[in-house]
Motif scaffolding. Structure first.
Motif, PDB file in Angstrom:
ATOM      1  N   ASP A 161      52.777   8.070 -43.837  1.00 35.69           N
ATOM      2  CA  ASP A 161      53.779   7.760 -44.867  1.00 35.69           C
ATOM      3  C   ASP A 161      53.682   6.312 -45.347  1.00 35.69           C
ATOM      4  OD1 ASP A 161      54.937  10.327 -44.690  1.00 35.69           O
ATOM      5  OD2 ASP A 161      55.913   9.709 -42.820  1.00 35.69           O
ATOM      6  N   PHE A 162      52.573   5.657 -45.039  1.00 35.49           N
ATOM      7  CA  PHE A 162      52.324   4.275 -45.436  1.00 35.49           C
ATOM      8  C   PHE A 162      53.286   3.280 -44.789  1.00 35.49           C
ATOM      9  CE2 PHE A 162      50.089   6.732 -48.571  1.00 35.49           C
ATOM     10  CZ  PHE A 162      48.950   5.996 -48.863  1.00 35.49           C
ATOM     11  N   HIS A 163      53.865   3.653 -43.657  1.00 38.35           N
ATOM     12  CA  HIS A 163      54.630   2.659 -42.897  1.00 38.35           C
ATOM     13  C   HIS A 163      53.635   1.790 -42.140  1.00 38.35           C
ATOM     14  CE1 HIS A 163      58.761   3.696 -43.622  1.00 38.35           C
ATOM     15  NE2 HIS A 163      58.466   4.984 -43.508  1.00 38.35           N
ATOM     16  N   ALA A 164      53.934   0.494 -42.074  1.00 41.25           N
ATOM     17  CA  ALA A 164      52.994  -0.452 -41.460  1.00 41.25           C
ATOM     18  C   ALA A 164      53.296  -0.663 -39.984  1.00 41.25           C
ATOM     19  CB  ALA A 164      53.079  -1.785 -42.202  1.00 41.25           C
ATOM     20  N   LYS A 165      52.236  -0.774 -39.187  1.00 41.33           N
ATOM     21  CA  LYS A 165      52.386  -1.068 -37.761  1.00 41.33           C
ATOM     22  C   LYS A 165      51.315  -2.069 -37.353  1.00 41.33           C
ATOM     23  CE  LYS A 165      53.979   3.596 -36.710  1.00 41.33           C
ATOM     24  NZ  LYS A 165      54.334   4.471 -35.609  1.00 41.33           N
ATOM     25  N   ILE A 166      51.669  -2.905 -36.410  1.00 44.08           N
ATOM     26  CA  ILE A 166      50.741  -3.939 -35.936  1.00 44.08           C
ATOM     27  C   ILE A 166      49.770  -3.329 -34.929  1.00 44.08           C
ATOM     28  CG2 ILE A 166      50.579  -6.219 -34.808  1.00 44.08           C
ATOM     29  CD1 ILE A 166      52.360  -6.386 -37.249  1.00 44.08           C
ATOM     30  N   SER A 167      48.500  -3.728 -35.011  1.00 42.72           N
ATOM     31  CA  SER A 167      47.526  -3.263 -34.016  1.00 42.72           C
ATOM     32  C   SER A 167      46.596  -4.395 -33.616  1.00 42.72           C
ATOM     33  CB  SER A 167      46.691  -2.116 -34.584  1.00 42.72           C
ATOM     34  OG  SER A 167      45.615  -2.637 -35.317  1.00 42.72           O
ATOM     35  N   ASP A 168      45.574  -4.051 -32.862  1.00 42.79           N
ATOM     36  CA  ASP A 168      44.524  -4.960 -32.407  1.00 42.79           C
ATOM     37  C   ASP A 168      45.069  -6.150 -31.621  1.00 42.79           C
ATOM     38  OD1 ASP A 168      42.179  -6.101 -31.842  1.00 42.79           O
ATOM     39  OD2 ASP A 168      41.544  -6.496 -33.891  1.00 42.79           O
ATOM     40  N   PHE A 169      45.322  -5.860 -30.377  1.00 41.34           N
ATOM     41  CA  PHE A 169      45.862  -6.893 -29.487  1.00 41.34           C
ATOM     42  C   PHE A 169      44.738  -7.591 -28.718  1.00 41.34           C
ATOM     43  CE2 PHE A 169      50.511  -6.013 -29.333  1.00 41.34           C
ATOM     44  CZ  PHE A 169      50.508  -5.053 -30.334  1.00 41.34           C
ATOM     45  N   GLY A 170      43.503  -7.502 -29.283  1.00 36.27           N
ATOM     46  CA  GLY A 170      42.340  -8.037 -28.583  1.00 36.27           C
ATOM     47  C   GLY A 170      42.413  -9.521 -28.278  1.00 36.27           C
ATOM     48  N   LEU A 171      43.142 -10.261 -29.082  1.00 35.99           N
ATOM     49  CA  LEU A 171      43.245 -11.710 -28.822  1.00 35.99           C
ATOM     50  C   LEU A 171      44.639 -12.092 -28.318  1.00 35.99           C
ATOM     51  CD1 LEU A 171      41.534 -13.673 -31.766  1.00 35.99           C
ATOM     52  CD2 LEU A 171      40.824 -13.552 -29.401  1.00 35.99           C
ATOM     53  N   ALA A 172      45.480 -11.089 -28.123  1.00 37.66           N
ATOM     54  CA  ALA A 172      46.877 -11.395 -27.767  1.00 37.66           C
ATOM     55  C   ALA A 172      46.976 -12.058 -26.394  1.00 37.66           C
ATOM     56  CB  ALA A 172      47.699 -10.114 -27.780  1.00 37.66           C
ATOM     57  N   GLU A 173      48.009 -12.822 -26.218  1.00 39.57           N
ATOM     58  CA  GLU A 173      48.238 -13.504 -24.938  1.00 39.57           C
ATOM     59  C   GLU A 173      49.734 -13.587 -24.695  1.00 39.57           C
ATOM     60  OE1 GLU A 173      46.161 -15.098 -22.769  1.00 39.57           O
ATOM     61  OE2 GLU A 173      44.333 -15.612 -23.861  1.00 39.57           O
ATOM     62  N   TYR A 174      50.066 -13.642 -23.436  1.00 36.81           N
ATOM     63  CA  TYR A 174      51.455 -13.962 -23.115  1.00 36.81           C
ATOM     64  C   TYR A 174      51.655 -15.439 -23.373  1.00 36.81           C
ATOM     65  CZ  TYR A 174      51.512  -9.505 -20.806  1.00 36.81           C
ATOM     66  OH  TYR A 174      51.432  -8.175 -20.561  1.00 36.81           O
ATOM     67  N   LYS A 175      52.808 -15.784 -23.878  1.00 39.99           N
ATOM     68  CA  LYS A 175      53.006 -17.151 -24.348  1.00 39.99           C
ATOM     69  C   LYS A 175      52.636 -18.245 -23.337  1.00 39.99           C
ATOM     70  CE  LYS A 175      56.099 -20.241 -26.593  1.00 39.99           C
ATOM     71  NZ  LYS A 175      57.465 -20.599 -26.707  1.00 39.99           N
ATOM     72  N   PRO A 176      53.052 -18.148 -22.077  1.00 37.03           N
ATOM     73  CA  PRO A 176      52.793 -19.276 -21.193  1.00 37.03           C
ATOM     74  C   PRO A 176      51.310 -19.579 -20.988  1.00 37.03           C
ATOM     75  CG  PRO A 176      54.309 -17.710 -20.208  1.00 37.03           C
ATOM     76  CD  PRO A 176      53.794 -17.079 -21.450  1.00 37.03           C
ATOM     77  N   LEU A 177      50.453 -18.578 -21.237  1.00 39.01           N
ATOM     78  CA  LEU A 177      49.027 -18.777 -20.977  1.00 39.01           C
ATOM     79  C   LEU A 177      48.257 -19.228 -22.214  1.00 39.01           C
ATOM     80  CD1 LEU A 177      48.361 -15.379 -19.182  1.00 39.01           C
ATOM     81  CD2 LEU A 177      48.872 -17.570 -18.101  1.00 39.01           C
ATOM     82  N   THR A 178      48.904 -19.123 -23.354  1.00 37.98           N
ATOM     83  CA  THR A 178      48.147 -19.109 -24.592  1.00 37.98           C
ATOM     84  C   THR A 178      47.751 -20.465 -25.160  1.00 37.98           C
ATOM     85  OG1 THR A 178      49.345 -17.132 -25.132  1.00 37.98           O
ATOM     86  CG2 THR A 178      48.230 -18.194 -26.927  1.00 37.98           C
ATOM     87  N   SER A 179      46.448 -20.648 -25.306  1.00 39.33           N
ATOM     88  CA  SER A 179      45.985 -21.786 -26.099  1.00 39.33           C
ATOM     89  C   SER A 179      44.983 -21.183 -27.069  1.00 39.33           C
ATOM     90  CB  SER A 179      45.352 -22.819 -25.175  1.00 39.33           C
ATOM     91  OG  SER A 179      44.135 -23.235 -25.685  1.00 39.33           O
ATOM     92  N   ILE A 180      44.898 -21.729 -28.271  1.00 36.54           N
ATOM     93  CA  ILE A 180      44.040 -21.086 -29.265  1.00 36.54           C
ATOM     94  C   ILE A 180      42.575 -21.487 -29.059  1.00 36.54           C
ATOM     95  CG2 ILE A 180      44.308 -22.762 -31.162  1.00 36.54           C
ATOM     96  CD1 ILE A 180      44.394 -18.939 -31.431  1.00 36.54           C
ATOM     97  N   GLY A 181      42.354 -22.544 -28.312  1.00 35.76           N
ATOM     98  CA  GLY A 181      40.986 -22.935 -27.971  1.00 35.76           C
ATOM     99  C   GLY A 181      40.622 -22.359 -26.604  1.00 35.76           C
ATOM    100  N   ASP A 182      39.318 -22.171 -26.358  1.00 37.38           N
ATOM    101  CA  ASP A 182      38.936 -21.728 -25.019  1.00 37.38           C
ATOM    102  C   ASP A 182      38.882 -22.945 -24.095  1.00 37.38           C
ATOM    103  OD1 ASP A 182      36.594 -23.070 -25.570  1.00 37.38           O
ATOM    104  OD2 ASP A 182      35.406 -21.265 -25.885  1.00 37.38           O
ATOM    105  N   GLU A 183      38.365 -22.744 -22.883  1.00 32.21           N
ATOM    106  CA  GLU A 183      38.420 -23.866 -21.924  1.00 32.21           C
ATOM    107  C   GLU A 183      37.573 -25.054 -22.377  1.00 32.21           C
ATOM    108  OE1 GLU A 183      35.327 -20.999 -20.775  1.00 32.21           O
ATOM    109  OE2 GLU A 183      37.427 -20.792 -21.293  1.00 32.21           O
TER     110      GLU A 183
END
Ligand code: ATP
Length: 330
Positions: A161-183
């Motif tokens: 019905d063309f309702h939108a949903k979010i997908s692709d959690f491949g880069l998702a992180e829990y907030k306390p761990l998240t930095s956008i750069g790698d180590e």
């Protein structure tokens, strides 16, 4: 069904689905890790989407399976938001086959819609923008909060019905761990979509405002703002397309350059100026000044209460254009 432990050690327990219960049909999308196919669950008698891994070596297969399980874990945590987040049925892990089995989104991604249909009617655009906000607000309201980090038109999917949903959690992180750069401090994700503060400090934790900044790229792809430098660029194409080189994009975004607004149509519905203003708030140079998805949800509701009544008609227009297109191909 058998359950697999959540790889991050959290509370999730994800169901496994047996390969013999599935029929895997045509490819509907491709990603960095493999393919997404339309499938069918024979016992449940429902269409499913099968995101399966391609691996060229055993090491790669182990790495990718781990990443897939992490992604499944994020989807599993968000499963109660089934209205605005793509549902996860489970994972299929058998000798040579590793896949995530999801709700099938019959109309593909918003990116697919835009490439199929030249003129997506305004009312449907507004609803897609609203539902994206609601999905993101849900992820941000979880405890611990989920930061998506890879919001883009390819990752917002449309159901029958063309309702939108979010997908692709491949880069998702829990907030306390998240930095956008790698180590090593290398930035992850699409360079054109990175917020200026993260260019300044790649070790900085990505929070809600990082996802809010990325939200503006929905506007670009929905073709009412044309991204590029003051040179102008082509509607719906990649942002900063004519700049091209990553380093230059980085410099200019840090200096405050944003998409070219001069080409925003002067003619359009009343809602256009509302959404343009909302977009400008989301790309504020100062992350503190950007609204949260909660605030955006409240603001947008007032507008879409009226326009959502026009969506049924908008969908008919889209279906007709898709049908004509198909007819021309045949
Ligand atoms: P990326 O390179 O962005 O990490 P990926 O490997 O994570 O990609 P997805 O982005 O999840 O793959 O999916 C790629 C495409 O497959 C989507 O843009 C969409 O067209 C299609 N697709 C993904 N999930 C579904 C689904 N549940 N139903 C229908 N189509 C889907």
């Amino acid at each position: 069904p058998r359950v697999v432990e959540d790889p991050s050690g959290g509370p999730g327990r994800i169901s496994t689905i047996s390969y013999s219960d599935l029929t895997v049909n045509n490819v509907v999308g491709k990603g960095a890790f493999g393919q997404v196919c339309k499938g069918y669950h024979k016992k449940w008698m429902v269409d499913v989407a099968v995101k399966k891994l391609n691996s060229s070596s055993r090491e790669q297969s182990i790495r990718r399976s781990k990443a897939l399980m992490e992604e499944a874990n994020f989807m599993y945590r968000a499963r109660n938001a089934n209205r605005f987040v793509v549902g996860l049925y489970g994972v299929c892990i058998e000798d040579t086959f590793t896949a995530m089995i999801m709700e099938y989104m019959a109309n593909g991604s918003v990116g697919d819609l835009i490439s199929r249909v030249k003129h997506v009617p305004w009312a449907l655009k507004w609803r897609i923008l609203q539902e994206t906000i609601l999905g993101m607000n849900f992820l941000h309201s979880l405890d611990p909060q989920i930061i998506h980090r890879d919001l883009k038109v390819q990752n917002v999917l449309l159901d029958e019905d063309f309702h939108a949903k979010i997908s692709d959690f491949g880069l998702a992180e829990y907030k306390p761990l998240t930095s956008i750069g790698d180590e090593k401090g290398n930035l992850c994700g699409t360079i054109t979509h990175i917020a200026p503060e993260h260019f300044k400090n790649p070790y900085m934790k990505a929070g809600e405002k990082f996802d809010v900044y990325r939200y503006i790229f929905q506007f670009c792809k929905l073709k009412f703002v044309y991204f590029g430098s003051s040179l102008g660029s082509i509607p719906g194409k990649k942002p900063y397309r004519e700049i091209g080189i990553g380093g230059v994009i980085r410099e200019r975004v840090m200096k405050g350059e944003r998409p070219d607004k001069r080409q925003i149509p002067t003619e359009g519905p009343n809602e256009l100026s509302f959404f343009v203003h909302l977009m400008e708030n989301c790309w504020d140079q100062d992350a503190q000044e950007r609204p949260t998805f909660r605030t955006l949800g409240e603001q947008v509701q007032v507008v879409t209460q009226k326009t959502n009544a026009q969506v049924a008609q908008a969908i008919q227009v889209v279906l007709k254009e898709q049908g004509d297109e198909l007819h021309n191909i045949l």
